[in-house]
Design a protein around this motif. Structure first.
Motif, PDB file in Angstrom:
ATOM      1  N   LEU A  31       0.822  -1.209   0.000  1.00  0.00           N
ATOM      2  CA  LEU A  31       0.000   0.000   0.000  1.00  0.00           C
ATOM      3  C   LEU A  31       0.858   1.262   0.000  1.00  0.00           C
ATOM      4  O   LEU A  31       0.577   2.216  -0.726  1.00  0.00           O
ATOM      5  CB  LEU A  31      -0.950  -0.011   1.207  1.00  0.00           C
ATOM      6  CG  LEU A  31      -1.923   1.147   1.319  1.00  0.00           C
ATOM      7  CD1 LEU A  31      -2.831   1.190   0.095  1.00  0.00           C
ATOM      8  CD2 LEU A  31      -2.735   1.059   2.589  1.00  0.00           C
ATOM      9  N   GLU A  32       1.933   1.266   0.790  1.00  0.00           N
ATOM     10  CA  GLU A  32       2.787   2.458   0.859  1.00  0.00           C
ATOM     11  C   GLU A  32       3.394   2.758  -0.513  1.00  0.00           C
ATOM     12  O   GLU A  32       3.430   3.905  -0.951  1.00  0.00           O
ATOM     13  CB  GLU A  32       3.889   2.231   1.893  1.00  0.00           C
ATOM     14  CG  GLU A  32       4.756   3.445   2.119  1.00  0.00           C
ATOM     15  CD  GLU A  32       5.820   3.202   3.181  1.00  0.00           C
ATOM     16  OE1 GLU A  32       6.841   3.908   3.141  1.00  0.00           O
ATOM     17  OE2 GLU A  32       5.635   2.320   4.040  1.00  0.00           O
ATOM     18  N   ARG A  33       3.859   1.725  -1.199  1.00  0.00           N
ATOM     19  CA  ARG A  33       4.449   1.915  -2.533  1.00  0.00           C
ATOM     20  C   ARG A  33       3.401   2.444  -3.502  1.00  0.00           C
ATOM     21  O   ARG A  33       3.675   3.343  -4.310  1.00  0.00           O
ATOM     22  CB  ARG A  33       5.036   0.595  -3.043  1.00  0.00           C
ATOM     23  CG  ARG A  33       5.726   0.718  -4.388  1.00  0.00           C
ATOM     24  CD  ARG A  33       6.451  -0.585  -4.730  1.00  0.00           C
ATOM     25  NE  ARG A  33       7.188  -0.451  -5.950  1.00  0.00           N
ATOM     26  CZ  ARG A  33       6.656  -0.587  -7.174  1.00  0.00           C
ATOM     27  NH1 ARG A  33       5.397  -0.882  -7.316  1.00  0.00           N
ATOM     28  NH2 ARG A  33       7.402  -0.439  -8.252  1.00  0.00           N
ATOM     29  N   ARG A  34       2.185   1.937  -3.441  1.00  0.00           N
ATOM     30  CA  ARG A  34       1.111   2.385  -4.333  1.00  0.00           C
ATOM     31  C   ARG A  34       0.777   3.858  -4.082  1.00  0.00           C
ATOM     32  O   ARG A  34       0.497   4.607  -5.013  1.00  0.00           O
ATOM     33  CB  ARG A  34      -0.134   1.522  -4.170  1.00  0.00           C
ATOM     34  CG  ARG A  34       0.049   0.126  -4.713  1.00  0.00           C
ATOM     35  CD  ARG A  34      -1.198  -0.707  -4.435  1.00  0.00           C
ATOM     36  NE  ARG A  34      -1.028  -2.062  -4.877  1.00  0.00           N
ATOM     37  CZ  ARG A  34      -1.374  -2.519  -6.072  1.00  0.00           C
ATOM     38  NH1 ARG A  34      -1.903  -1.699  -6.948  1.00  0.00           N
ATOM     39  NH2 ARG A  34      -1.173  -3.770  -6.405  1.00  0.00           N
ATOM     40  N   ILE A  35       0.803   4.267  -2.803  1.00  0.00           N
ATOM     41  CA  ILE A  35       0.535   5.678  -2.479  1.00  0.00           C
ATOM     42  C   ILE A  35       1.629   6.554  -3.073  1.00  0.00           C
ATOM     43  O   ILE A  35       1.357   7.608  -3.649  1.00  0.00           O
ATOM     44  CB  ILE A  35       0.416   5.878  -0.950  1.00  0.00           C
ATOM     45  CG1 ILE A  35      -0.851   5.189  -0.438  1.00  0.00           C
ATOM     46  CG2 ILE A  35       0.404   7.358  -0.593  1.00  0.00           C
ATOM     47  CD1 ILE A  35      -0.966   5.151   1.066  1.00  0.00           C
ATOM     48  N   ARG A  36       2.869   6.137  -2.937  1.00  0.00           N
ATOM     49  CA  ARG A  36       3.987   6.917  -3.493  1.00  0.00           C
ATOM     50  C   ARG A  36       3.871   7.017  -5.011  1.00  0.00           C
ATOM     51  O   ARG A  36       4.128   8.069  -5.594  1.00  0.00           O
ATOM     52  CB  ARG A  36       5.314   6.281  -3.107  1.00  0.00           C
ATOM     53  CG  ARG A  36       5.667   6.558  -1.675  1.00  0.00           C
ATOM     54  CD  ARG A  36       7.093   6.188  -1.386  1.00  0.00           C
ATOM     55  NE  ARG A  36       7.359   6.472   0.019  1.00  0.00           N
ATOM     56  CZ  ARG A  36       7.951   5.647   0.839  1.00  0.00           C
ATOM     57  NH1 ARG A  36       8.376   4.486   0.414  1.00  0.00           N
ATOM     58  NH2 ARG A  36       8.139   5.979   2.083  1.00  0.00           N
ATOM     59  N   LEU A  37       3.493   5.906  -5.646  1.00  0.00           N
ATOM     60  CA  LEU A  37       3.343   5.921  -7.098  1.00  0.00           C
ATOM     61  C   LEU A  37       2.224   6.865  -7.524  1.00  0.00           C
ATOM     62  O   LEU A  37       2.335   7.541  -8.545  1.00  0.00           O
ATOM     63  CB  LEU A  37       3.045   4.503  -7.620  1.00  0.00           C
ATOM     64  CG  LEU A  37       4.206   3.519  -7.616  1.00  0.00           C
ATOM     65  CD1 LEU A  37       3.727   2.130  -8.023  1.00  0.00           C
ATOM     66  CD2 LEU A  37       5.296   3.993  -8.560  1.00  0.00           C
ATOM     67  N   PRO A  47      10.228   5.408  -7.808  1.00  0.00           N
ATOM     68  CA  PRO A  47      11.451   5.156  -7.055  1.00  0.00           C
ATOM     69  C   PRO A  47      11.725   3.658  -6.985  1.00  0.00           C
ATOM     70  O   PRO A  47      10.810   2.873  -6.843  1.00  0.00           O
ATOM     71  CB  PRO A  47      11.190   5.740  -5.680  1.00  0.00           C
ATOM     72  CG  PRO A  47       9.738   6.056  -5.625  1.00  0.00           C
ATOM     73  CD  PRO A  47       9.215   6.032  -7.002  1.00  0.00           C
ATOM     74  N   ALA A  48      12.966   3.304  -7.074  1.00  0.00           N
ATOM     75  CA  ALA A  48      13.347   1.890  -7.094  1.00  0.00           C
ATOM     76  C   ALA A  48      13.233   1.302  -5.703  1.00  0.00           C
ATOM     77  O   ALA A  48      13.686   1.881  -4.737  1.00  0.00           O
ATOM     78  CB  ALA A  48      14.779   1.751  -7.609  1.00  0.00           C
ATOM     79  N   GLY A  49      12.615   0.110  -5.642  1.00  0.00           N
ATOM     80  CA  GLY A  49      12.537  -0.632  -4.383  1.00  0.00           C
ATOM     81  C   GLY A  49      11.722   0.056  -3.324  1.00  0.00           C
ATOM     82  O   GLY A  49      11.780  -0.318  -2.170  1.00  0.00           O
ATOM     83  N   GLY A  50      10.992   1.045  -3.647  1.00  0.00           N
ATOM     84  CA  GLY A  50      10.137   1.713  -2.664  1.00  0.00           C
ATOM     85  C   GLY A  50      10.919   2.617  -1.748  1.00  0.00           C
ATOM     86  O   GLY A  50      10.373   3.215  -0.856  1.00  0.00           O
ATOM     87  N   GLY A  51      12.250   2.751  -1.935  1.00  0.00           N
ATOM     88  CA  GLY A  51      13.057   3.586  -1.064  1.00  0.00           C
ATOM     89  C   GLY A  51      13.029   5.021  -1.518  1.00  0.00           C
ATOM     90  O   GLY A  51      12.508   5.354  -2.560  1.00  0.00           O
TER      91      GLY A  51
END
Length: 159
Positions: A31-37, A47-51
Motif C-alpha cells: 500500500l505504501e508503494r502504491r501511495i507513493r506511485l 522510485p526503485a525498491g520503494g526507497g
C-alpha cells in the motif's frame, strides 16, 4: 454475479479481500508503494525498491488553512457544547421544578385526605350522639299518640 466473481478474484491478486455479510473490505498489498506511485508526477519513473522519498513538500499556505479551519471547527464545537450545556441546565431546572410541584401536590393531597378522614370520623361521632339522643323519641311519640287518643275520647264524651 459472474462479473462480481471476476472482480473479486482480480482484487484477491492485488491484496486481501474480507467479506462480512454485505460489507466487503479490500486491503492492497504494498500500500505504501502504491501511495507513493500515485503521488509521483506522470512520466517520472517510480522510485526503485520503494526507497527514497517521493512525497511532495507540504504547502505552508495549505497548512495554515488547515490550522485556521481546525480553529474554526474547535470554536464551533465549543459553542455547540455551550449550547448543549445551557439546554441541559434549562431542562434540569424544569425537571426539578416539576418534581417539586409534584411533591408539593402529593403533600397537600395527603394533608387534605387526612383532614377529610378526621372530619368524617367527627361526623360519624356526631351522628352516633344524635342517634343516642333520639332514642327516647319513639317512646315519646307513642305517649303523644296515647294522649291524643285519650283527648279524642274525652272530647267525644263532652259532646
Amino acid at each position: 454475479e459472474g462479473r462480481r466473481a471476476t472482480l473479486a478474484s482480480a482484487l484477491e491478486l492485488e491484496g486481501t479481500v474480507l467479506r462480512e455479510g454485505r460489507l466487503t473490505q479490500f486491503v492492497a498489498n504494498n500500500l505504501e508503494r502504491r501511495i507513493r506511485l500515485s503521488g509521483a508526477p506522470r512520466g517520472e519513473p517510480p522510485p526503485a525498491g520503494g526507497g527514497g522519498s517521493s512525497i511532495p513538500a507540504i504547502d505552508p499556505g495549505a497548512l495554515q488553512d488547515v490550522v485556521a479551519l481546525a480553529g474554526q471547527v474547535a470554536a464551533q464545537v465549543d459553542e455547540l457544547l455551550r449550547n448543549v450545556h445551557c439546554g441541559l441546565q434549562a431542562l434540569t431546572a424544569l425537571s426539578v421544578g416539576c418534581i417539586q410541584t409534584y411533591r408539593d401536590g402529593v403533600e397537600s393531597l395527603g394533608e387534605a385526605a387526612d383532614l377529610s378522614i378526621r372530619a368524617m370520623y367527627a361526623l360519624v361521632a356526631r351522628c352516633e350522639e344524635l342517634d343516642r339522643a333520639m332514642q327516647p323519641v319513639p317512646a315519646l311519640a307513642k305517649r303523644i299518640r296515647d294522649m291524643k287518643g285519650t283527648l279524642e275520647r274525652l272530647e267525644g264524651l263532652c259532646k
